[in-house]
Design an enzyme around this catalytic site. Structure first.
Site, PDB file in Angstrom:
ATOM      1  N   THR A 121      50.663  34.235  35.450  1.00 29.92           N
ATOM      2  CA  THR A 121      51.475  34.744  36.020  1.00 29.92           C
ATOM      3  C   THR A 121      52.427  34.438  35.845  1.00 29.92           C
ATOM      4  OG1 THR A 121      51.987  36.882  37.783  1.00 29.92           O
ATOM      5  CG2 THR A 121      51.044  34.001  38.115  1.00 29.92           C
ATOM      6  N   ASP A 122      53.128  35.487  35.384  1.00 31.32           N
ATOM      7  CA  ASP A 122      55.085  35.610  35.553  1.00 31.32           C
ATOM      8  C   ASP A 122      55.357  35.239  37.120  1.00 31.32           C
ATOM      9  OD1 ASP A 122      54.998  38.011  36.951  1.00 31.32           O
ATOM     10  OD2 ASP A 122      56.187  39.204  35.671  1.00 31.32           O
ATOM     11  N   LYS A 152      49.042  29.654  41.207  1.00 31.31           N
ATOM     12  CA  LYS A 152      48.841  29.462  40.337  1.00 31.31           C
ATOM     13  C   LYS A 152      49.721  28.579  38.787  1.00 31.31           C
ATOM     14  CE  LYS A 152      46.745  32.512  37.603  1.00 31.31           C
ATOM     15  NZ  LYS A 152      45.295  32.711  37.515  1.00 31.31           N
TER      16      LYS A 152
HETATM   17  P1  NAD Z   1      40.478  40.225  40.241  1.00 28.03           P
HETATM   18  O1  NAD Z   1      41.099  40.030  42.094  1.00 28.03           O
HETATM   19  O2  NAD Z   1      40.894  41.507  40.113  1.00 28.03           O
HETATM   20  O3  NAD Z   1      39.414  39.670  40.210  1.00 28.03           O
HETATM   21  C1  NAD Z   1      39.425  38.083  40.238  1.00 28.03           C
HETATM   22  C2  NAD Z   1      37.949  38.159  39.588  1.00 28.03           C
HETATM   23  O4  NAD Z   1      37.681  36.712  39.467  1.00 28.03           O
HETATM   24  C3  NAD Z   1      37.029  38.125  40.830  1.00 28.03           C
HETATM   25  O5  NAD Z   1      35.631  38.941  39.927  1.00 28.03           O
HETATM   26  C4  NAD Z   1      36.204  37.659  41.257  1.00 28.03           C
HETATM   27  O6  NAD Z   1      34.709  38.179  41.677  1.00 28.03           O
HETATM   28  C5  NAD Z   1      36.232  36.405  40.471  1.00 28.03           C
HETATM   29  N1  NAD Z   1      36.521  35.121  41.017  1.00 28.03           N
HETATM   30  C6  NAD Z   1      37.454  34.474  42.482  1.00 28.03           C
HETATM   31  N2  NAD Z   1      37.174  33.604  42.581  1.00 28.03           N
HETATM   32  C7  NAD Z   1      35.661  32.859  42.174  1.00 28.03           C
HETATM   33  C8  NAD Z   1      35.483  31.571  41.836  1.00 28.03           C
HETATM   34  N3  NAD Z   1      35.666  30.842  42.954  1.00 28.03           N
HETATM   35  N4  NAD Z   1      34.119  31.512  41.110  1.00 28.03           N
HETATM   36  C9  NAD Z   1      34.554  32.767  40.298  1.00 28.03           C
HETATM   37  N5  NAD Z   1      34.735  33.715  40.011  1.00 28.03           N
HETATM   38  C10 NAD Z   1      35.724  34.102  41.665  1.00 28.03           C
HETATM   39  O7  NAD Z   1      41.402  39.622  39.255  1.00 28.03           O
HETATM   40  P2  NAD Z   1      42.885  39.995  38.402  1.00 28.03           P
HETATM   41  O8  NAD Z   1      44.110  41.292  39.112  1.00 28.03           O
HETATM   42  O9  NAD Z   1      42.383  40.723  37.449  1.00 28.03           O
HETATM   43  O10 NAD Z   1      43.917  39.117  37.577  1.00 28.03           O
HETATM   44  C11 NAD Z   1      43.162  38.435  36.534  1.00 28.03           C
HETATM   45  C12 NAD Z   1      43.885  36.988  36.182  1.00 28.03           C
HETATM   46  O11 NAD Z   1      45.261  37.430  36.202  1.00 28.03           O
HETATM   47  C13 NAD Z   1      44.120  35.961  37.578  1.00 28.03           C
HETATM   48  O12 NAD Z   1      43.744  35.034  37.385  1.00 28.03           O
HETATM   49  C14 NAD Z   1      45.416  36.540  38.261  1.00 28.03           C
HETATM   50  O13 NAD Z   1      46.207  34.802  38.262  1.00 28.03           O
HETATM   51  C15 NAD Z   1      45.826  37.254  36.401  1.00 28.03           C
HETATM   52  N6  NAD Z   1      47.453  37.391  36.479  1.00 28.03           N
HETATM   53  C16 NAD Z   1      47.355  38.676  37.193  1.00 28.03           C
HETATM   54  C17 NAD Z   1      48.282  40.149  37.137  1.00 28.03           C
HETATM   55  C18 NAD Z   1      47.965  41.594  37.658  1.00 28.03           C
HETATM   56  O14 NAD Z   1      48.601  41.809  37.696  1.00 28.03           O
HETATM   57  N7  NAD Z   1      46.632  41.630  38.105  1.00 28.03           N
HETATM   58  C19 NAD Z   1      48.869  39.703  36.307  1.00 28.03           C
HETATM   59  C20 NAD Z   1      49.008  38.812  35.639  1.00 28.03           C
HETATM   60  C21 NAD Z   1      48.403  37.587  36.133  1.00 28.03           C
HETATM   61  O1  TDX Z   2      51.099  49.343  49.363  1.00 25.72           O
HETATM   62  C1  TDX Z   2      51.600  48.187  49.081  1.00 25.72           C
HETATM   63  N1  TDX Z   2      53.150  48.628  48.742  1.00 25.72           N
HETATM   64  C2  TDX Z   2      54.175  48.124  48.353  1.00 25.72           C
HETATM   65  O2  TDX Z   2      55.572  48.610  47.930  1.00 25.72           O
HETATM   66  C3  TDX Z   2      51.322  46.692  48.127  1.00 25.72           C
HETATM   67  C4  TDX Z   2      50.044  46.707  47.596  1.00 25.72           C
HETATM   68  C5  TDX Z   2      52.797  46.288  47.891  1.00 25.72           C
HETATM   69  N2  TDX Z   2      54.027  46.865  47.339  1.00 25.72           N
HETATM   70  C6  TDX Z   2      54.612  45.858  46.107  1.00 25.72           C
HETATM   71  C7  TDX Z   2      54.762  45.045  46.344  1.00 25.72           C
HETATM   72  C8  TDX Z   2      55.221  44.290  45.196  1.00 25.72           C
HETATM   73  O3  TDX Z   2      56.357  44.696  45.139  1.00 25.72           O
HETATM   74  O4  TDX Z   2      54.368  46.803  45.153  1.00 25.72           O
HETATM   75  C9  TDX Z   2      54.405  46.051  44.786  1.00 25.72           C
HETATM   76  C10 TDX Z   2      53.193  45.178  43.311  1.00 25.72           C
HETATM   77  O5  TDX Z   2      52.492  44.450  44.394  1.00 25.72           O
HETATM   78  P1  TDX Z   2      51.269  43.938  44.380  1.00 25.72           P
HETATM   79  O6  TDX Z   2      49.883  45.855  43.640  1.00 25.72           O
HETATM   80  O7  TDX Z   2      50.550  43.629  45.201  1.00 25.72           O
HETATM   81  O8  TDX Z   2      51.184  42.927  43.428  1.00 25.72           O
HETATM   82  P2  TDX Z   2      52.768  41.323  43.106  1.00 25.72           P
HETATM   83  O9  TDX Z   2      51.857  41.213  44.834  1.00 25.72           O
HETATM   84  O10 TDX Z   2      53.382  42.108  41.981  1.00 25.72           O
HETATM   85  O11 TDX Z   2      51.489  40.461  41.506  1.00 25.72           O
HETATM   86  C11 TDX Z   2      49.972  41.357  41.329  1.00 25.72           C
HETATM   87  O12 TDX Z   2      51.578  40.781  39.923  1.00 25.72           O
HETATM   88  C12 TDX Z   2      51.456  39.444  39.297  1.00 25.72           C
HETATM   89  C13 TDX Z   2      48.846  41.028  40.749  1.00 25.72           C
HETATM   90  O13 TDX Z   2      48.661  40.874  42.247  1.00 25.72           O
HETATM   91  C14 TDX Z   2      48.935  39.103  41.309  1.00 25.72           C
HETATM   92  O14 TDX Z   2      47.941  38.987  40.260  1.00 25.72           O
HETATM   93  C15 TDX Z   2      50.075  39.043  39.477  1.00 25.72           C
HETATM   94  O15 TDX Z   2      49.763  37.351  39.490  1.00 25.72           O
END
Ligand code: NAD
Ligand code: TDX
Length: 332
Positions: A121-122, A152
């Site tokens: 992640t960033d 991370k």
């Molecule tokens: P998510 O929480 O939706 O999914 C995570 C998945 O990992 C789930 O299916 C969960 O069951 C599985 N998991 C958790 N612990 C586990 C374990 N111990 N063993 C096996 N499986 C396990 O997450 P996401 O938002 O899809 O993020 C996926 C990846 O991308 C993460 O590594 C996160 O850091 C990275 N990432 C997410 C974002 C974002 O905006 N969501 C941005 C940049 C990077």
């Molecule tokens: O109800 C809310 N209201 C609100 O203002 C929630 C849930 C979040 N927020 C704000 C917090 C952040 O500024 O919105 C922004 C986005 O929040 P999240 O969806 O929780 O994301 P963030 O914390 O930015 O992290 C996400 O992006 C990077 C992912 O969850 C991470 O897994 C990824 O690494």
């Protein structure tokens, strides 16, 4: 690559990536997922069973991981505890899965000599001022703020060390905030969309001025596949689609989509240590590997995502009340 192991493939981005692999490659895919609260089997249900197999297991369990990894051409590692707010309430599973889990996978790919791609992640870079003309690049020093982002960052550093010390064939990508189908409704965009669908009000942390750099999960997937096939071993690539928006702007786009007034939201308690702004400079990925995002228009991508949540209410509605109750207990 004929056989690819995708950890966390039943989660939001991992499942989008599995769909992308099915569509754009001939690979056979094994998903290793613990099926935590964040996972959903439905996200994989439409995929061909002769191409995709789900193995339920923990990435931190070496006895389960090692035999699975041994038969693969590559491991793409998405599994993580991913929600910042949860990491503030209980950091322990973040250390266990994100750090110990990544370590366990690294040992398995080291023993088996298997190619590894680590999804990060960033947020490992900390945050930027609103008026900072610079964006994050691969050279930005690590400065994580939360238990989530520090675990991370720790996992990224383990990967770098395993490349240098043991010659593990690994790449790393650090992506900005994703949106799209199958994102858990604890996260910002789906939480607000589902609040509005159910007649409630979006909940903005603090003043809503925090900026996130949005990218569609499909664009994240295409970038990861590009790095997996063409990336240089040992390198880190930042993934982003020039999608900077502050949270207030996003809430107002969602309200406008439903014809609701632009001030029809609540300000709620801010997140502790809330990062102000993330912004990605993805020049390296674009110039070295020729990658381009396809969802260039955030408003259109958001509208598609809103419609997806309208059509998939059966999936998220059973969980909605409990999630809102746990936010409400924290004043959020
Ligand atoms: P998510 O929480 O939706 O999914 C995570 C998945 O990992 C789930 O299916 C969960 O069951 C599985 N998991 C958790 N612990 C586990 C374990 N111990 N063993 C096996 N499986 C396990 O997450 P996401 O938002 O899809 O993020 C996926 C990846 O991308 C993460 O590594 C996160 O850091 C990275 N990432 C997410 C974002 C974002 O905006 N969501 C941005 C940049 C990077
Ligand atoms: O109800 C809310 N209201 C609100 O203002 C929630 C849930 C979040 N927020 C704000 C917090 C952040 O500024 O919105 C922004 C986005 O929040 P999240 O969806 O929780 O994301 P963030 O914390 O930015 O992290 C996400 O992006 C990077 C992912 O969850 C991470 O897994 C990824 O690494």
């Amino acid at each position: 690559m004929d056989r690819i192991l995708v950890t966390g493939g039943a989660g939001f981005i991992g499942s989008n990536f599995v769909h992308h692999l099915v569509e754009h490659t001939d690979a056979r895919i094994t998903v290793l997922d613990k099926l935590t609260y964040a996972a959903t089997r439905e996200s994989l249900a439409a995929l061909p069973t002769d191409r995709v197999e789900l193995v339920v297991g923990d990435i931190a369990d070496a006895a389960a991981v090692e035999p699975l990894v041994a038969g693969q051409d590559a491991v793409v590692h998405f599994a993580a505890e991913s929600h910042n707010d949860n990491s503030l309430s209980d950091p322990a599973p973040f250390v266990q899965t994100n750090v110990v889990g990544t370590f366990t996978l690294l040992e398995a790919v080291r023993k088996a000599g298997v190619r590894f791609h680590h999804i990060s992640t960033d947020e490992v870079y900390g945050d930027l001022e609103l008026d900072d003309p610079e964006r994050f690049t691969e050279a930005t020093p690590y400065n994580p703020s939360s238990p989530y982002s520090s675990t991370k960052a720790g996992s990224d550093l383990l990967v770098r060390a395993w490349v240098r010390s043991f010659g593990v064939q690994a790449t790393i990508s650090n992506c900005s905030n994703n949106y799209g189908p199958w994102q858990h409704i604890e996260k910002f965009i789906p939480r607000q969309i589902t609040n509005v669908i159910d007649g409630g009000r979006p909940k903005l942390y603090g003043a809503g001025q925090n900026v996130r750099d949005w990218i569609h999960a499909e664009d994240h997937s295409s970038a990861v596949l590009k790095i997996l096939t063409d990336g240089r071993i040992g390198e880190t690539y930042l993934i982003g689609a020039d999608g900077e928006k502050n949270n207030l702007e996003v809430v107002q786009m969602i309200l406008a989509h439903f014809g609701r007034p632009e001030d029809d939201f609540d300000h709620v308690t801010d997140r502790a240590g809330h990062d102000l702004r993330y912004a990605i400079d993805s020049t390296k990925l674009r110039t070295e590997l020729g990658w381009r995002p396809t969802f260039a228009n955030f408003e259109k991508g958001l509208a598609d995502t809103i419609e997806w949540y309208v059509e998939h209410a059966d999936w998220w509605r059973p969980h909605k009340q409990a999630i809102e109750a746990s936010y409400a207990a924290k004043g959020q």
